[in-house]
Design a protein around this motif. Structure first.
Motif, PDB file in Angstrom:
ATOM      1  N   HIS A  32       9.031   2.803   4.075  1.00 11.68           N
ATOM      2  CA  HIS A  32       8.110   3.404   5.028  1.00 11.68           C
ATOM      3  C   HIS A  32       8.311   2.839   6.424  1.00 11.68           C
ATOM      4  CE1 HIS A  32       4.234   4.012   7.124  1.00 11.68           C
ATOM      5  NE2 HIS A  32       4.446   5.211   6.665  1.00 11.68           N
ATOM      6  N   PHE A  33       8.420   1.519   6.503  1.00 10.05           N
ATOM      7  CA  PHE A  33       8.500   0.894   7.821  1.00 10.05           C
ATOM      8  C   PHE A  33       9.831   1.203   8.516  1.00 10.05           C
ATOM      9  CE2 PHE A  33       8.940  -2.803  10.736  1.00 10.05           C
ATOM     10  CZ  PHE A  33       7.779  -2.617  11.451  1.00 10.05           C
ATOM     11  N   PHE A  34      10.915   1.003   7.815  1.00  6.25           N
ATOM     12  CA  PHE A  34      12.214   1.121   8.476  1.00  6.25           C
ATOM     13  C   PHE A  34      12.744   2.555   8.531  1.00  6.25           C
ATOM     14  CE2 PHE A  34      12.094  -3.362   7.271  1.00  6.25           C
ATOM     15  CZ  PHE A  34      12.484  -3.952   8.468  1.00  6.25           C
ATOM     16  N   HIS A  35      12.641   3.284   7.415  1.00  5.25           N
ATOM     17  CA  HIS A  35      13.245   4.617   7.382  1.00  5.25           C
ATOM     18  C   HIS A  35      12.371   5.665   8.051  1.00  5.25           C
ATOM     19  CE1 HIS A  35      15.355   2.487   4.170  1.00  5.25           C
ATOM     20  NE2 HIS A  35      16.243   3.450   4.092  1.00  5.25           N
ATOM     21  N   LEU A  36      11.036   5.521   7.924  1.00  4.16           N
ATOM     22  CA  LEU A  36      10.161   6.613   8.358  1.00  4.16           C
ATOM     23  C   LEU A  36       9.413   6.325   9.656  1.00  4.16           C
ATOM     24  CD1 LEU A  36       8.720   7.618   4.866  1.00  4.16           C
ATOM     25  CD2 LEU A  36      10.627   8.637   6.097  1.00  4.16           C
ATOM     26  N   CYS A  37       8.895   5.106   9.812  1.00  7.68           N
ATOM     27  CA  CYS A  37       8.019   4.828  10.945  1.00  7.68           C
ATOM     28  C   CYS A  37       8.677   4.169  12.137  1.00  7.68           C
ATOM     29  CB  CYS A  37       6.871   3.934  10.519  1.00  7.68           C
ATOM     30  SG  CYS A  37       5.587   4.918   9.850  1.00  7.68           S
ATOM     31  N   SER A  38       9.702   3.366  11.882  1.00  5.47           N
ATOM     32  CA  SER A  38      10.252   2.570  12.974  1.00  5.47           C
ATOM     33  C   SER A  38      10.676   3.412  14.179  1.00  5.47           C
ATOM     34  CB  SER A  38      11.406   1.699  12.466  1.00  5.47           C
ATOM     35  OG  SER A  38      12.509   2.492  12.102  1.00  5.47           O
ATOM     36  N   PRO A  39      11.150   4.661  13.985  1.00  3.75           N
ATOM     37  CA  PRO A  39      11.529   5.431  15.182  1.00  3.75           C
ATOM     38  C   PRO A  39      10.364   5.601  16.167  1.00  3.75           C
ATOM     39  CG  PRO A  39      12.413   6.484  13.219  1.00  3.75           C
ATOM     40  CD  PRO A  39      11.506   5.395  12.747  1.00  3.75           C
ATOM     41  N   ASP A  40       9.138   5.788  15.668  1.00  4.57           N
ATOM     42  CA  ASP A  40       7.990   5.933  16.566  1.00  4.57           C
ATOM     43  C   ASP A  40       7.735   4.638  17.327  1.00  4.57           C
ATOM     44  OD1 ASP A  40       7.370   8.567  15.772  1.00  4.57           O
ATOM     45  OD2 ASP A  40       6.304   7.821  14.018  1.00  4.57           O
ATOM     46  N   LEU A  41       7.876   3.517  16.622  1.00  4.74           N
ATOM     47  CA  LEU A  41       7.562   2.230  17.237  1.00  4.74           C
ATOM     48  C   LEU A  41       8.683   1.796  18.185  1.00  4.74           C
ATOM     49  CD1 LEU A  41       6.177   0.341  14.072  1.00  4.74           C
ATOM     50  CD2 LEU A  41       5.091   2.114  15.441  1.00  4.74           C
ATOM     51  N   LEU A  42       9.934   2.074  17.801  1.00  6.13           N
ATOM     52  CA  LEU A  42      11.066   1.602  18.596  1.00  6.13           C
ATOM     53  C   LEU A  42      11.354   2.496  19.793  1.00  6.13           C
ATOM     54  CD1 LEU A  42      13.482   0.690  15.659  1.00  6.13           C
ATOM     55  CD2 LEU A  42      12.278  -0.925  17.142  1.00  6.13           C
ATOM     56  N   PHE A  43      11.206   3.806  19.609  1.00  4.79           N
ATOM     57  CA  PHE A  43      11.587   4.734  20.681  1.00  4.79           C
ATOM     58  C   PHE A  43      10.383   5.298  21.424  1.00  4.79           C
ATOM     59  CE2 PHE A  43      15.207   5.716  17.560  1.00  4.79           C
ATOM     60  CZ  PHE A  43      16.027   4.753  18.125  1.00  4.79           C
ATOM     61  N   GLY A  44       9.177   5.107  20.900  1.00  2.00           N
ATOM     62  CA  GLY A  44       7.981   5.661  21.528  1.00  2.00           C
ATOM     63  C   GLY A  44       7.625   7.011  20.946  1.00  2.00           C
ATOM     64  N   PHE A  45       6.341   7.354  21.070  1.00  2.00           N
ATOM     65  CA  PHE A  45       5.836   8.589  20.449  1.00  2.00           C
ATOM     66  C   PHE A  45       6.396   9.837  21.122  1.00  2.00           C
ATOM     67  CE2 PHE A  45       1.608   6.159  19.493  1.00  2.00           C
ATOM     68  CZ  PHE A  45       2.318   5.272  18.693  1.00  2.00           C
ATOM     69  N   ASP A  46       6.875   9.680  22.378  1.00  3.86           N
ATOM     70  CA  ASP A  46       7.352  10.851  23.118  1.00  3.86           C
ATOM     71  C   ASP A  46       8.870  10.997  23.078  1.00  3.86           C
ATOM     72  OD1 ASP A  46       4.901  11.949  24.296  1.00  3.86           O
ATOM     73  OD2 ASP A  46       4.769   9.976  25.233  1.00  3.86           O
ATOM     74  N   ALA A  47       9.554  10.173  22.295  1.00  2.00           N
ATOM     75  CA  ALA A  47      11.017  10.202  22.291  1.00  2.00           C
ATOM     76  C   ALA A  47      11.537  11.561  21.828  1.00  2.00           C
ATOM     77  CB  ALA A  47      11.541   9.108  21.363  1.00  2.00           C
ATOM     78  N   ASP A  48      12.785  11.840  22.166  1.00  4.41           N
ATOM     79  CA  ASP A  48      13.436  13.084  21.772  1.00  4.41           C
ATOM     80  C   ASP A  48      13.456  13.184  20.241  1.00  4.41           C
ATOM     81  OD1 ASP A  48      15.106  15.183  21.233  1.00  4.41           O
ATOM     82  OD2 ASP A  48      16.838  14.377  22.317  1.00  4.41           O
ATOM     83  N   PRO A  49      12.914  14.278  19.707  1.00  6.14           N
ATOM     84  CA  PRO A  49      12.882  14.403  18.236  1.00  6.14           C
ATOM     85  C   PRO A  49      14.268  14.338  17.600  1.00  6.14           C
ATOM     86  CG  PRO A  49      11.871  16.325  19.315  1.00  6.14           C
ATOM     87  CD  PRO A  49      12.276  15.381  20.401  1.00  6.14           C
ATOM     88  N   ALA A  50      15.300  14.670  18.384  1.00  9.89           N
ATOM     89  CA  ALA A  50      16.649  14.648  17.810  1.00  9.89           C
ATOM     90  C   ALA A  50      17.105  13.226  17.478  1.00  9.89           C
ATOM     91  CB  ALA A  50      17.635  15.316  18.766  1.00  9.89           C
ATOM     92  N   THR A  51      16.564  12.223  18.196  1.00 12.02           N
ATOM     93  CA  THR A  51      16.971  10.841  17.900  1.00 12.02           C
ATOM     94  C   THR A  51      15.860  10.055  17.209  1.00 12.02           C
ATOM     95  OG1 THR A  51      16.234  10.167  20.086  1.00 12.02           O
ATOM     96  CG2 THR A  51      18.568  10.661  19.848  1.00 12.02           C
ATOM     97  N   ARG A  52      14.679  10.672  17.107  1.00 11.96           N
ATOM     98  CA  ARG A  52      13.524   9.957  16.561  1.00 11.96           C
ATOM     99  C   ARG A  52      13.582   9.967  15.035  1.00 11.96           C
ATOM    100  NH1 ARG A  52       8.793  12.766  19.011  1.00 11.96           N
ATOM    101  NH2 ARG A  52       8.929  13.928  17.088  1.00 11.96           N
ATOM    102  N   ASN A  53      14.604   9.320  14.491  1.00 14.76           N
ATOM    103  CA  ASN A  53      14.775   9.266  13.032  1.00 14.76           C
ATOM    104  C   ASN A  53      15.646   8.071  12.687  1.00 14.76           C
ATOM    105  OD1 ASN A  53      17.589  10.106  13.287  1.00 14.76           O
ATOM    106  ND2 ASN A  53      16.711  12.091  13.847  1.00 14.76           N
ATOM    107  N   VAL A  54      15.846   7.858  11.396  1.00 16.09           N
ATOM    108  CA  VAL A  54      16.556   6.646  10.957  1.00 16.09           C
ATOM    109  C   VAL A  54      18.001   6.641  11.454  1.00 16.09           C
ATOM    110  CG1 VAL A  54      17.256   7.533   8.692  1.00 16.09           C
ATOM    111  CG2 VAL A  54      16.888   5.076   9.000  1.00 16.09           C
TER     112      VAL A  54
END
Lengths: 181, 491
Positions: free
Chosen positions: B108-130
């Motif tokens: 949950h933390f690394f594969h699913l959630c970390s993109p929100d925390l690392l890139f921000g909630f407004d990051a490009d959806p194309a990179t907002r993933n594992v």
């Protein structure tokens, strides 16, 4: 040259097949060198962005929305793979095929020992997709090109099948990688 | 008039759908998380032989199958009169369970959630993933993958399979842990301990650094529920029920799990296949509560492993010892549990009982039974009746994510009000709705055991209730009439 695109979805399943795909572990890093991911629950592509080389389908069809998603996958993917026993045979969700839907509803919403339902409500809302009377395997709804059995298929099975397909190699799985449990 | 759809909600396990109603001024009137699938487990388990159930019901969920496997096995222990297991059996099951916590929390933390925390909630959806995480923070991505792998390896050695294993049987387990298997697992232990400390550190730093914006984000006061040990310690495998108020007062404590029925009820609402549990004594309006890592850290008095206990003290210091009601603090709490799990794994791997050969017990047979366990996402309740022919005649399952149904709906409502009212709706703002849902790590596969699965769609309607945009699938009038025909006559 652009990398081939791969899409995945889960219909009436348990997500175990997606988990098994993640069980390729560090080979995930090789996989993302090999392909680009399109629509999938593990990224934020809500819709197809283009044509995909491979679509992986987990789960069978238990409601009208499953059918719509499956048809959309067929329309966008060159090769469609049924992954796991639910997609291939309906799996455990198909245990309800011998039971009238009304009995399933009754058990869950009216008769369960902790149910609080003075109005006798059964969930029924335009937002909720209608259930099919039976759970159907994917190939009864659209043409499916390959079946990878298992509950779930082993990570090695998924890996070898994907790599062979993406490299235009014949798909020859050794006996020990073909399991139904 | 406009309507926005997010379909499905992604980077959660399973599928869900959110609808949002806007008034004429563009203010959010109502926001709902709908669970749109139903599978009927409670009915079709009936008639199956009881010994088959721990293997069958784990197909509710491929993400935490061990939790369902063990909750059902604990219930079936009582059917065969073997509720006090041999030390080997209980410890093998606990090892399997901590392995499950470890892999699920890492996933949950690394594969699913970390993109929100690392890139921000407004990051490009194309990179907002594992994949995006692997590109920018390769070390972190590899760690996440390897931690999950370690948890899965533990499950493989104790259950026979990484997903849908068969290790637990009524009255015990079907194998012990060989010395070879133990030594294999010991090799990677230290590395995973180090990574777990680092994960707690990341979650803590993130939460503390953003405390001001995270505190109100989708947050509200709530009751909390979990099992705890007799001495009040955090307990994940076998304990008694405790519920507390938002301020920390006990609503009930040390309730025997067999009596859960006297304390909990589930409300049925027409717009979701998932029911809404509440504490019976408080009623449906006030009795709803949260479960999972945040609730467990709030309900327990201490953690019985030293590093996780130190981390817990840092966690409670933020709210000065009072219960933490910050939705986004779930992530930090989850990583503290991850550290607790690896400490427990270390303890168990060094325990010679794991090589014992006394694997099962039995005693006086019973006809009714409850198995309760803390799954990674929260309290998981399995309740069965079995007849003299060994067949299940009743099954009642209250899964972890179902307990969090009302809180997830409140979080969606809060975030929608905070960010969507009167604003131009952007992808980043909509992602915030998903961020709030993801904090709960909902397992929509489990939650839809009753009939299904949960694609998450966000819809906006105008004040008159008209859809402003059509992206979801429609339901025909004929189909609705067909559903109406299914509705049983009022009793």
């Amino acid at each position: 040259m652009a990398k081939p695109r791969v899409a995945t979805t889960s219909l009436a399943g348990c997500f175990g097949c997606h988990m098994s795909l993640l069980d390729i572990d560090e080979r995930i890093l090789q996989l993302i060198e090999l392909v680009d991911f399109d629509k999938s629950p593990i990224d934020d592509f809500k819709n197809f962005t283009g044509r995909c080389a491979v679509g992986l389908i987990e789960g069978g069809c238990c409601n009208e929305e499953n059918v719509a998603v499956l048809r959309d996958f067929r329309a966008h993917c060159d090769v469609l793979i049924s992954v796991g026993d639910c997609a291939i045979m309906g799996g455990i969700p198909a245990l309800r095929n011998t039971i009238p839907l009304e009995e399933c509803y009754r058990e869950a919403y009216l008769e369960g020992p902790t149910v609080h339902n003075p109005a006798g409500r059964i969930p029924n809302d335009p937002e909720l997709p209608l259930l099919l009377n039976k759970v159907y395997p994917c190939h009864e709804v659209v043409k499916v090109d390959y079946h990878l059995p298992g509950c779930p298929p082993l990570a090695d099975t998924l890996w070898q099948a994907l790599v062979a397909l993406l490299n235009n190699q014949p798909l020859e799985l050794p006996y020990e990688l073909v399991k139904y449990d | 008039m406009k309507r926005v759809v997010i379909e499905p909600v992604t980077r959660v396990e399973g599928h869900g759908k959110v609808t949002i109603l806007l008034d004429a001024q563009g203010c959010v009137q109502q926001a709902r998380l709908h669970i749109v699938e139903f599978r009927g487990f409670e009915r079709f388990v009936q008639g199956r032989p009881f010994w088959e159930v721990p293997v069958l019901v784990q197909r509710l969920c491929g993400i935490c199958p061990v939790s369902h496997h063990l909750a059902a096995a604990k219930a079936m222990d009582r059917i065969v009169g073997g509720e006090k297991l041999t030390p080997t059996a209980e410890k093998i099951r606990r090892l399997m369970h901590y392995g499950q916590f470890f892999q699920s929390h890492a996933l949950h933390f690394f594969h699913l959630c970390s993109p929100d925390l690392l890139f921000g909630f407004d990051a490009d959806p194309a990179t907002r993933n594992v994949v995006g995480v692997a590109g920018r923070y390769p070390d972190l991505a590899v760690q996440g993958v390897m931690m999950r792998k370690y948890g899965q390896e533990i499950i493989l050695r104790t259950a026979g399979k990484k997903i849908h294993g068969t290790g637990a049987i009524p009255g015990g387990v079907n194998k012990n842990l060989s010395l070879t298997e133990r030594d294999e697992l010991l090799k990677d232990l230290e590395k995973n301990l180090v990574w777990s400390r680092k994960a707690v550190h990341i979650a803590k730093e993130y939460t503390v650094a953003h405390l001001e914006e995270l505190t109100p984000f989708g947050s509200f006061d709530s009751n909390h529920l979990s099992i705890v040990r007799a001495d009040g310690a955090l307990e994940l495998y076998d304990g008694n029920l405790r519920a507390i108020t938002p301020g920390g007062d006990k609503i009930f404590d040390q309730v025997d799990c067999q009596n859960y029925f006297g304390y909990l009820r589930e409300e049925v609402r027409s717009w979701s296949y998932m029911k809404f549990p509440f504490i019976k004594a408080l009623g449906p309006a006030d009795g709803w509560y949260r479960v999972g890592p945040l609730a467990r850290l709030n309900t327990c008095d201490f953690i019985d492993t030293p590093e996780a206990e130190a981390a817990r003290r840092e966690f409670t210091a933020v709210t000065k010892g009072r219960p933490n009601n910050i939705t986004m603090a779930y992530h930090w709490a989850r990583m503290i549990e991850l550290l607790h799990a690896i400490e427990k794994i270390a303890e168990l791997l060094h325990d010679p009982d794991l090589q014992g050969t006394d694997l099962t017990v039995s005693g006086e047979r019973r006809g009714e039974t409850v198995g309760i366990i803390e799954a990674p996402r929260g309290t998981l309740i399995h309740h069965y009746r079995v007849d003299a022919q060994d067949q299940v005649t009743m099954a009642n399952l209250i899964v972890s994510t179902t307990h969090n149904n009302e809180p997830m709906n409140r979080a969606v409502q809060r975030v929608a009000e905070q960010f969507l009212s009167g604003n131009e709706i952007t992808e980043g703002l909509l992602n915030r709705v998903e961020v709030a849902i993801r904090a709960y790590d909902p397992c929509l596969s489990c939650a839809t055991h009753a009939l299904g699965r949960m694609p998450l769609v966000v819809e906006l309607r105008d004040a008159a209730g008209h859809l402003i945009d059509q992206r979801g699938r429609g339901v025909s009038a004929a189909a609705l009439a067909a559903a109406d025909a299914l509705r049983p006559a009022a009793p």
